[in-house]
Design an enzyme around this catalytic site. Structure first.
Site, PDB file in Angstrom:
ATOM      1  N   HIS A   1       6.263 -39.743  40.425  1.00  0.00           N
ATOM      2  CA  HIS A   1       6.481 -40.028  39.040  1.00  0.00           C
ATOM      3  C   HIS A   1       6.904 -38.839  38.299  1.00  0.00           C
ATOM      4  O   HIS A   1       6.654 -38.637  37.200  1.00  0.00           O
ATOM      5  CB  HIS A   1       5.462 -40.881  38.453  1.00  0.00           C
ATOM      6  CG  HIS A   1       5.953 -41.861  37.349  1.00  0.00           C
ATOM      7  ND1 HIS A   1       6.204 -43.242  37.457  1.00  0.00           N
ATOM      8  CD2 HIS A   1       6.424 -41.634  36.104  1.00  0.00           C
ATOM      9  CE1 HIS A   1       6.427 -43.766  36.643  1.00  0.00           C
ATOM     10  NE2 HIS A   1       6.802 -42.790  35.486  1.00  0.00           N
TER      11      HIS A   1
ATOM     12  N   GLY B   1      16.033 -37.187  37.574  1.00  0.00           N
ATOM     13  CA  GLY B   1      15.441 -37.665  36.271  1.00  0.00           C
ATOM     14  C   GLY B   1      15.777 -36.552  35.513  1.00  0.00           C
ATOM     15  O   GLY B   1      16.444 -36.591  34.675  1.00  0.00           O
ATOM     16  N   ARG B   2      14.692 -35.428  35.456  1.00  0.00           N
ATOM     17  CA  ARG B   2      14.871 -34.621  34.451  1.00  0.00           C
ATOM     18  C   ARG B   2      16.193 -33.908  34.322  1.00  0.00           C
ATOM     19  O   ARG B   2      16.837 -33.491  33.377  1.00  0.00           O
ATOM     20  CB  ARG B   2      13.716 -33.272  34.568  1.00  0.00           C
ATOM     21  CG  ARG B   2      12.200 -33.815  34.359  1.00  0.00           C
ATOM     22  CD  ARG B   2      11.391 -32.845  34.295  1.00  0.00           C
ATOM     23  NE  ARG B   2       9.984 -33.247  33.980  1.00  0.00           N
ATOM     24  CZ  ARG B   2       9.202 -33.924  34.884  1.00  0.00           C
ATOM     25  NH1 ARG B   2       9.294 -34.241  35.956  1.00  0.00           N
ATOM     26  NH2 ARG B   2       7.843 -34.313  34.282  1.00  0.00           N
TER      27      ARG B   2
ATOM     28  N   SER C   1      15.545 -48.094  33.143  1.00  0.00           N
ATOM     29  CA  SER C   1      14.179 -48.342  33.128  1.00  0.00           C
ATOM     30  C   SER C   1      13.795 -49.586  32.521  1.00  0.00           C
ATOM     31  O   SER C   1      14.596 -49.939  31.514  1.00  0.00           O
ATOM     32  CB  SER C   1      13.511 -47.068  32.653  1.00  0.00           C
ATOM     33  OG  SER C   1      12.028 -47.306  32.386  1.00  0.00           O
TER      34      SER C   1
ATOM     35  N   LYS D   1       9.280 -48.096  44.660  1.00  0.00           N
ATOM     36  CA  LYS D   1       9.058 -46.554  43.825  1.00  0.00           C
ATOM     37  C   LYS D   1       7.572 -46.066  43.506  1.00  0.00           C
ATOM     38  O   LYS D   1       6.908 -47.002  42.906  1.00  0.00           O
ATOM     39  CB  LYS D   1       9.915 -46.715  42.634  1.00  0.00           C
ATOM     40  CG  LYS D   1      10.450 -45.224  42.139  1.00  0.00           C
ATOM     41  CD  LYS D   1      11.047 -45.326  40.988  1.00  0.00           C
ATOM     42  CE  LYS D   1      11.380 -43.915  40.429  1.00  0.00           C
ATOM     43  NZ  LYS D   1       9.979 -43.386  39.997  1.00  0.00           N
TER      44      LYS D   1
ATOM     45  N   TYR E   1       8.329 -34.045  25.866  1.00  0.00           N
ATOM     46  CA  TYR E   1       8.309 -35.610  26.530  1.00  0.00           C
ATOM     47  C   TYR E   1       9.103 -35.549  27.928  1.00  0.00           C
ATOM     48  O   TYR E   1       8.405 -36.064  28.648  1.00  0.00           O
ATOM     49  CB  TYR E   1       8.800 -36.778  25.378  1.00  0.00           C
ATOM     50  CG  TYR E   1       8.849 -37.863  26.133  1.00  0.00           C
ATOM     51  CD1 TYR E   1       7.451 -38.579  26.736  1.00  0.00           C
ATOM     52  CD2 TYR E   1       9.851 -38.653  26.786  1.00  0.00           C
ATOM     53  CE1 TYR E   1       7.418 -39.679  27.479  1.00  0.00           C
ATOM     54  CE2 TYR E   1      10.173 -39.728  27.364  1.00  0.00           C
ATOM     55  CZ  TYR E   1       8.616 -40.273  27.800  1.00  0.00           C
ATOM     56  OH  TYR E   1       8.726 -41.613  28.532  1.00  0.00           O
TER      57      TYR E   1
ATOM     58  N   THR F   1       8.287 -50.470  40.587  1.00  0.00           N
ATOM     59  CA  THR F   1       7.474 -49.453  40.441  1.00  0.00           C
ATOM     60  C   THR F   1       5.740 -49.503  40.564  1.00  0.00           C
ATOM     61  O   THR F   1       5.440 -50.478  39.700  1.00  0.00           O
ATOM     62  CB  THR F   1       7.721 -48.527  39.074  1.00  0.00           C
ATOM     63  OG1 THR F   1       9.229 -48.323  39.309  1.00  0.00           O
ATOM     64  CG2 THR F   1       7.081 -47.126  38.991  1.00  0.00           C
TER      65      THR F   1
ATOM     66  N   MET G   1      16.059 -29.709  41.268  1.00  0.00           N
ATOM     67  CA  MET G   1      16.870 -28.795  40.375  1.00  0.00           C
ATOM     68  C   MET G   1      17.976 -28.216  40.992  1.00  0.00           C
ATOM     69  O   MET G   1      18.710 -27.269  40.121  1.00  0.00           O
ATOM     70  CB  MET G   1      15.724 -27.855  39.601  1.00  0.00           C
ATOM     71  CG  MET G   1      14.710 -28.500  38.811  1.00  0.00           C
ATOM     72  SD  MET G   1      15.199 -28.878  37.354  1.00  0.00           S
ATOM     73  CE  MET G   1      15.306 -27.337  36.442  1.00  0.00           C
TER      74      MET G   1
ATOM     75  N   TYR H   1       8.739 -52.361  35.762  1.00  0.00           N
ATOM     76  CA  TYR H   1       7.410 -52.430  35.900  1.00  0.00           C
ATOM     77  C   TYR H   1       6.774 -53.743  35.645  1.00  0.00           C
ATOM     78  O   TYR H   1       7.404 -54.732  35.247  1.00  0.00           O
ATOM     79  CB  TYR H   1       6.922 -51.554  34.301  1.00  0.00           C
ATOM     80  CG  TYR H   1       6.942 -50.112  34.629  1.00  0.00           C
ATOM     81  CD1 TYR H   1       6.393 -49.383  35.596  1.00  0.00           C
ATOM     82  CD2 TYR H   1       7.728 -49.439  33.690  1.00  0.00           C
ATOM     83  CE1 TYR H   1       6.494 -48.091  35.380  1.00  0.00           C
ATOM     84  CE2 TYR H   1       7.908 -47.979  33.676  1.00  0.00           C
ATOM     85  CZ  TYR H   1       7.289 -47.319  34.512  1.00  0.00           C
ATOM     86  OH  TYR H   1       7.680 -46.097  34.431  1.00  0.00           O
TER      87      TYR H   1
END
Length: 419
Positions: free
Chosen positions: A300, A354-355, A136, A276, A54, A186, A335, A160
């Site tokens: 996104h 994010g990731r 979020s 965003k 995910y 967003t 990254m 949202y």
């Protein structure tokens, strides 16, 4: 002829020193991670496949994410020589406040599913580093819980627009009351993208046990222990759950979102507001003219429209179009600290991760997020020194060349194609 002699024990002790063993498994694991990709490898080993995928996955063929990461790799730096930079200043002023580094933590949904500390770990690490943390709408810690974890730092809220507008309005009021200083409105999620890894894994909220998930969980008992022995997940905006993430998003989001909704939220929100999910030059200019405080160039994280524009490629043209006084931020594909330096050089005021943050979280909870920030800080500082710049303000487009791998076909050439 080589002269030989019997080893001197005293000299051997000077030459051969044994490293002190580290008995703390988490610290040993995190200390071994030298890059964000190293943290990703640890996270994959420690997290059940559905939760890891995910985080790690994107929409459809995952081309948007792959291209965004490739765009940062396709960078050539141009260092200046004989320009000493024994110390560097990585701090910035962004949206009316300070940040010790040119990046903040992006909003991520369902975060406690990746690792039980979730947003509390992210907010705490951001506070310690002196950078903003973004909660979020689909976070798994309440607005008030994040404020408690980061009481004196900068908290931002990502909004949202829901089908039930009152839910969005109430969240906006709560974030303002809690002292959050910036709202990320967003706009790229009228419906959920096709996140195929989730469908193939049967990933749902709450997680559904199958033979496959049980088998996958056997070598990861710590994740299930944390999940089952900590408080039930709290969602800021979802009163009911049950289904894939895509199904939950489609049920909650409203595809009719428009500038009218933006106007209502601006009336409610007292702080800074940024949009965003901006993905072209025309919308960037229109939003600047509408009087918002800034934009985030973002697709996104590749999780919505596959084959979407690459934010890093858009950045120079958007900066030229909106001028130097308008706040432009960027996410997707970051990254490495060098990615952040390249983005700032080409006109970004700020970046969001994010990731990279979630890989650290899955690898080691709060300590893993601290490690993510430490790795990126080190990479930023080293890249700046090697470029010969002492502050972020000294970075300029001349320091970077974007190498072209995907070259657009011109409109004239497209029109000339025989159909």
């Amino acid at each position: 002829m080589v002269q030989r002699q019997l080893p001197n024990p005293a000299e051997l002790l000077d030459l051969m020193k044994f490293k002190k063993p580290e008995f703390d498994g988490k610290k040993r694991r995190l200390d071994s991670a030298l890059t964000i990709d190293d943290l990703r490898t640890i996270a994959k080993r420690r997290t059940p496949k559905a939760a890891f995928d995910y985080t790690d996955g994107a929409a459809e063929g995952e081309l948007s994410l792959t291209r965004a990461r490739q765009a940062f790799q396709d960078v050539e730096f141009h260092p200046g020589i004989l320009r000493p930079a024994p110390s560097v200043d990585t701090s910035v002023e962004i949206l009316g406040g300070p940040s010790a580094l040119p990046f903040g933590i992006a909003p991520t949904g369902f975060t406690r599913l990746m690792q039980t500390e979730g947003e509390v770990a992210g907010a705490g690490a951001a506070a310690a580093a002196g950078i903003p943390f973004t909660l979020s709408t689909l976070g798994t810690t309440s607005i008030e819980g994040v404020k408690a974890a980061n009481p004196h730092g900068r908290n931002w809220f990502q909004l949202y627009v829901m089908r039930d507008r009152e839910i969005s309005y109430e969240l906006t009021r709560r974030a303002a009351a809690a002292g959050f200083d910036t709202l990320q409105f967003t706009v790229d999620t009228p419906v959920a993208g096709a996140r195929l890894r989730d469908k193939r894994n049967g990933f749902s909220i709450p997680p559904q046990l199958t033979l496959g998930t049980i088998v996958n969980a056997i070598p990861r008992p710590w994740w299930w222990y944390d999940f089952l022995t900590t408080p039930k997940l709290e969602f800021a905006s979802l009163s009911t759950t049950g289904g894939t993430v895509g199904e939950l998003l489609d049920a909650a989001m409203d595809p009719t979102i428009s500038y009218d909704d933006l106007a209502v939220i601006r009336d409610i929100w007292p702080g800074k507001i940024v949009i965003k999910g901006v993905q072209n030059v025309e919308d960037s200019v229109r939003l600047r003219d509408a009087g918002v405080d800034g934009i985030v160039l973002s697709n996104h994280g590749g999780r919505q429209l596959d084959r979407a524009p690459i934010p890093f490629h858009l950045l120079p043209e958007v900066r030229r179009a909106v001028g130097g006084d308008f706040t432009v931020m960027i996410d997707t594909g970051i990254m490495n600290g060098a990615d952040i330096v390249a983005a700032v050089a080409l006109g970004a005021d700020f970046t969001l991760i994010g990731r990279a943050y979630l890989y650290g979280l899955m690898a080691g909870g709060r300590a893993g997020v601290d490690r993510t920030i430490s790795i990126l800080r080190t990479e930023i500082e080293r890249t700046m020194r090697l470029l010969g710049v002492a502050s972020l303000a000294e970075l300029e487009p001349a320091h970077v060349t974007q190498l072209t791998r995907l070259v657009p076909v011109t409109r004239a050439a497209s029109d000339a194609v025989v159909r």
